[in-house]
Design an enzyme around this catalytic site. Structure first.
Site, PDB file in Angstrom:
ATOM      1  N   SER A 142       0.863  -1.184   0.000  1.00 43.33           N
ATOM      2  CA  SER A 142       0.000   0.000   0.000  1.00 43.33           C
ATOM      3  C   SER A 142       0.897   1.231   0.000  1.00 43.33           C
ATOM      4  O   SER A 142       2.072   1.146   0.369  1.00 43.33           O
ATOM      5  CB  SER A 142      -0.819  -0.058   1.289  1.00 43.33           C
ATOM      6  N   TYR A 155      -0.547  -0.966  10.331  1.00 41.84           N
ATOM      7  CA  TYR A 155      -0.743  -1.410   8.933  1.00 41.84           C
ATOM      8  C   TYR A 155       0.446  -0.950   8.098  1.00 41.84           C
ATOM      9  O   TYR A 155       1.019  -1.704   7.310  1.00 41.84           O
ATOM     10  CB  TYR A 155      -2.052  -0.820   8.421  1.00 41.84           C
ATOM     11  N   ALA A 157       3.438  -0.196   9.182  1.00 41.14           N
ATOM     12  CA  ALA A 157       4.637  -0.946   9.594  1.00 41.14           C
ATOM     13  C   ALA A 157       4.649  -2.324   8.939  1.00 41.14           C
ATOM     14  O   ALA A 157       5.680  -2.796   8.441  1.00 41.14           O
ATOM     15  CB  ALA A 157       4.670  -1.079  11.116  1.00 41.14           C
TER      16      ALA A 157
HETATM   17  N1  LIG Z   1      -8.633  -1.818  -0.746  1.00 37.04           N
HETATM   18  C1  LIG Z   1      -7.684  -0.896  -0.672  1.00 37.04           C
HETATM   19  O1  LIG Z   1      -7.940   0.304  -0.736  1.00 37.04           O
HETATM   20  C2  LIG Z   1      -6.242  -1.309  -0.534  1.00 37.04           C
HETATM   21  C3  LIG Z   1      -5.250  -0.321  -0.614  1.00 37.04           C
HETATM   22  C4  LIG Z   1      -3.922  -0.685  -0.478  1.00 37.04           C
HETATM   23  C5  LIG Z   1      -3.591  -2.024  -0.269  1.00 37.04           C
HETATM   24  N2  LIG Z   1      -4.590  -2.964  -0.178  1.00 37.04           N
HETATM   25  C6  LIG Z   1      -4.213  -4.358   0.060  1.00 37.04           C
HETATM   26  O2  LIG Z   1      -4.785  -5.175  -0.947  1.00 37.04           O
HETATM   27  C7  LIG Z   1      -5.062  -6.471  -0.405  1.00 37.04           C
HETATM   28  C8  LIG Z   1      -6.501  -6.858  -0.692  1.00 37.04           C
HETATM   29  O3  LIG Z   1      -7.352  -5.875  -0.127  1.00 37.04           O
HETATM   30  P1  LIG Z   1      -8.950  -5.924  -0.321  1.00 37.04           P
HETATM   31  O4  LIG Z   1      -9.429  -4.546  -0.099  1.00 37.04           O
HETATM   32  O5  LIG Z   1      -9.300  -6.631  -1.568  1.00 37.04           O
HETATM   33  O6  LIG Z   1      -9.357  -6.826   0.961  1.00 37.04           O
HETATM   34  P2  LIG Z   1     -10.729  -7.564   1.319  1.00 37.04           P
HETATM   35  O7  LIG Z   1     -11.820  -7.212   0.380  1.00 37.04           O
HETATM   36  O8  LIG Z   1     -10.935  -7.347   2.786  1.00 37.04           O
HETATM   37  O9  LIG Z   1     -10.373  -9.112   1.073  1.00 37.04           O
HETATM   38  C9  LIG Z   1      -9.439  -9.740   1.883  1.00 37.04           C
HETATM   39  C10 LIG Z   1      -9.277 -11.186   1.440  1.00 37.04           C
HETATM   40  O10 LIG Z   1      -8.299 -11.791   2.274  1.00 37.04           O
HETATM   41  C11 LIG Z   1      -8.842 -12.962   2.887  1.00 37.04           C
HETATM   42  N3  LIG Z   1      -8.182 -13.123   4.180  1.00 37.04           N
HETATM   43  C12 LIG Z   1      -8.173 -12.285   5.230  1.00 37.04           C
HETATM   44  N4  LIG Z   1      -7.459 -12.815   6.239  1.00 37.04           N
HETATM   45  C13 LIG Z   1      -6.996 -14.004   5.797  1.00 37.04           C
HETATM   46  C14 LIG Z   1      -6.218 -15.041   6.384  1.00 37.04           C
HETATM   47  N5  LIG Z   1      -5.747 -14.954   7.631  1.00 37.04           N
HETATM   48  N6  LIG Z   1      -5.941 -16.144   5.638  1.00 37.04           N
HETATM   49  C15 LIG Z   1      -6.412 -16.260   4.355  1.00 37.04           C
HETATM   50  N7  LIG Z   1      -7.165 -15.314   3.767  1.00 37.04           N
HETATM   51  C16 LIG Z   1      -7.458 -14.212   4.488  1.00 37.04           C
HETATM   52  C17 LIG Z   1     -10.346 -12.705   2.932  1.00 37.04           C
HETATM   53  O11 LIG Z   1     -11.134 -13.881   3.006  1.00 37.04           O
HETATM   54  P3  LIG Z   1     -11.572 -14.553   4.446  1.00 37.04           P
HETATM   55  O12 LIG Z   1     -12.020 -13.420   5.309  1.00 37.04           O
HETATM   56  O13 LIG Z   1     -12.648 -15.528   4.104  1.00 37.04           O
HETATM   57  O14 LIG Z   1     -10.348 -15.204   4.961  1.00 37.04           O
HETATM   58  C18 LIG Z   1     -10.549 -12.018   1.588  1.00 37.04           C
HETATM   59  O15 LIG Z   1     -10.618 -12.973   0.547  1.00 37.04           O
HETATM   60  C19 LIG Z   1      -4.703  -6.406   1.066  1.00 37.04           C
HETATM   61  O16 LIG Z   1      -3.399  -6.891   1.270  1.00 37.04           O
HETATM   62  C20 LIG Z   1      -4.751  -4.912   1.347  1.00 37.04           C
HETATM   63  O17 LIG Z   1      -3.959  -4.552   2.457  1.00 37.04           O
HETATM   64  C21 LIG Z   1      -5.905  -2.637  -0.302  1.00 37.04           C
END
Ligand SMILES: NC(=O)c1ccc[n+]([C@@H]2O[C@H](COP(=O)([O-])OP(=O)(O)OC[C@H]3O[C@@H](n4cnc5c(N)ncnc54)[C@H](OP(=O)(O)O)[C@@H]3O)[C@@H](O)[C@H]2O)c1
Length: 273
Positions: A142, A155, A157
């Site tokens: 991110s 986050y 860190a």
């Molecule tokens: N959205 C943003 O604005 C943004 C910005 C910068 C970076 N990111 C990064 O992009 C990535 C995806 O973000 P997103 O917004 O798409 O997240 P999201 O919609 O919350 O989806 C998270 C996914 O991770 C899975 N997950 C969570 N904990 C887990 C665990 N312990 N083991 C296995 N699976 C797990 C969840 O499924 P379950 O809950 O069923 O396990 C879900 O499939 C993350 O790394 C996030 O930090 C996002």
């Protein structure tokens, strides 16, 4: 030679929804075999169903990426099924909001475990297969992994730690043909039901307007694999942040202090909308 994703085996952690799912769809459209992952088997089954047009190119393996034995079993299962692994996208992650002084230790624990250990364990067990395929590992970070902002301390860190991990893997395995990249995403479109952790660990919704679509994030992952890019920063603002942080850190500090924490505003799930 141009990159051919056809028949490549791509494992995307946290791909039952959000950016991970869109990345899975994009690789599947280009002919890859997809392994979806998440903890909730019902949600994974829904995602497999949603991707039914790709037939048996889409498979899912429920595992908690913070558990090393489940990660080992997941990679073993992928190799048992396909005999290879070409791409690992460490996408599973959880975000938070709140002043560091207010954070319940459980938030520090969860955010650290999912974002750091949840990328380190799958990578650790995938490396020999990635060496064999001369494949790629991509870490989803991110802009908070470039620079610390008020409200996203742990986050930030955790995402910064991914850069160190990717650089070390590059140093250790570049000569084996393994590509390790980090994608620094800007604020990206969320699934409607997405929540993050508040300072006490309770779920919160995010109100900020996204600057990137999930499709754009997925395209960026694909391009990194295709071109074997080491670091990609999304959006013009993200690239500007990197430039300013590198050349004018004092000015970057001044802008961030003047924002008084407004950059990462969020609201509690049950508060008035
Ligand atoms: N959205 C943003 O604005 C943004 C910005 C910068 C970076 N990111 C990064 O992009 C990535 C995806 O973000 P997103 O917004 O798409 O997240 P999201 O919609 O919350 O989806 C998270 C996914 O991770 C899975 N997950 C969570 N904990 C887990 C665990 N312990 N083991 C296995 N699976 C797990 C969840 O499924 P379950 O809950 O069923 O396990 C879900 O499939 C993350 O790394 C996030 O930090 C996002």
């Amino acid at each position: 030679m141009s990159y051919d994703p056809n028949g490549k085996v791509v494992l995307i952690t946290g791909s039952s929804r959000g950016i991970g799912r869109e990345t899975a769809v994009l690789f599947a459209e280009r002919g890859a075999k997809i392994v979806l992952n998440g903890r909730d088997p019902a949600r994974l089954a829904e995602t497999v169903e949603r991707m039914h047009s790709f037939g048996d190119s889409v498979w899912s393996y429920p595992a908690d990426v913070t558990d090393p034995e489940q990660c080992r079993a997941m990679i073993d299962a992928v190799i048992a099924r396909y005999g290879r692994l070409d791409v690992l996208v460490n996408n599973a992650g959880v975000s938070m909001r709140g002043a560091f002084a207010d954070l319940d230790p459980s938030v520090i624990d969860s955010v650290t475990r999912v974002n750091i250990l949840g990328a380190a364990y799958p990578t650790r067990f995938a490396l020999s297969a990635l060496r064999a395929s001369r494949g790629s590992v991509v870490f989803i970070s991110s802009l908070a992994g470039v620079r610390g902002f008020a409200g996203v301390s742990i986050y930030s860190a955790a995402k910064m730690a991914l850069t160190g991990l990717a650089e070390s893997i590059h140093a250790e395995h570049h000569s084996d043909g393994v590509h390790a990249g980090v994608l620094f995403l800007a604020f990206t479109e969320n699934d409607p039901d997405k929540t993050i952790m508040g300072p006490d660990g309770a779920p919160m919704r995010i109100t900020r307007k996204a600057s990137t679509t999930q499709r754009q994030a997925a395209e960026a992952v694909y391009r990194m694999v295709e071109r074997r890019t080491r670091k990609t920063y999304l959006t013009a603002s993200g690239k500007y942040l990197v430039f300013m942080q590198r050349h004018f850190p004092w000015l970057t500090d001044a802008v961030i202090l003047r924002s008084k924490g407004s950059i990462h505003r969020a609201r509690r799930q049950n508060s008035s909308q």
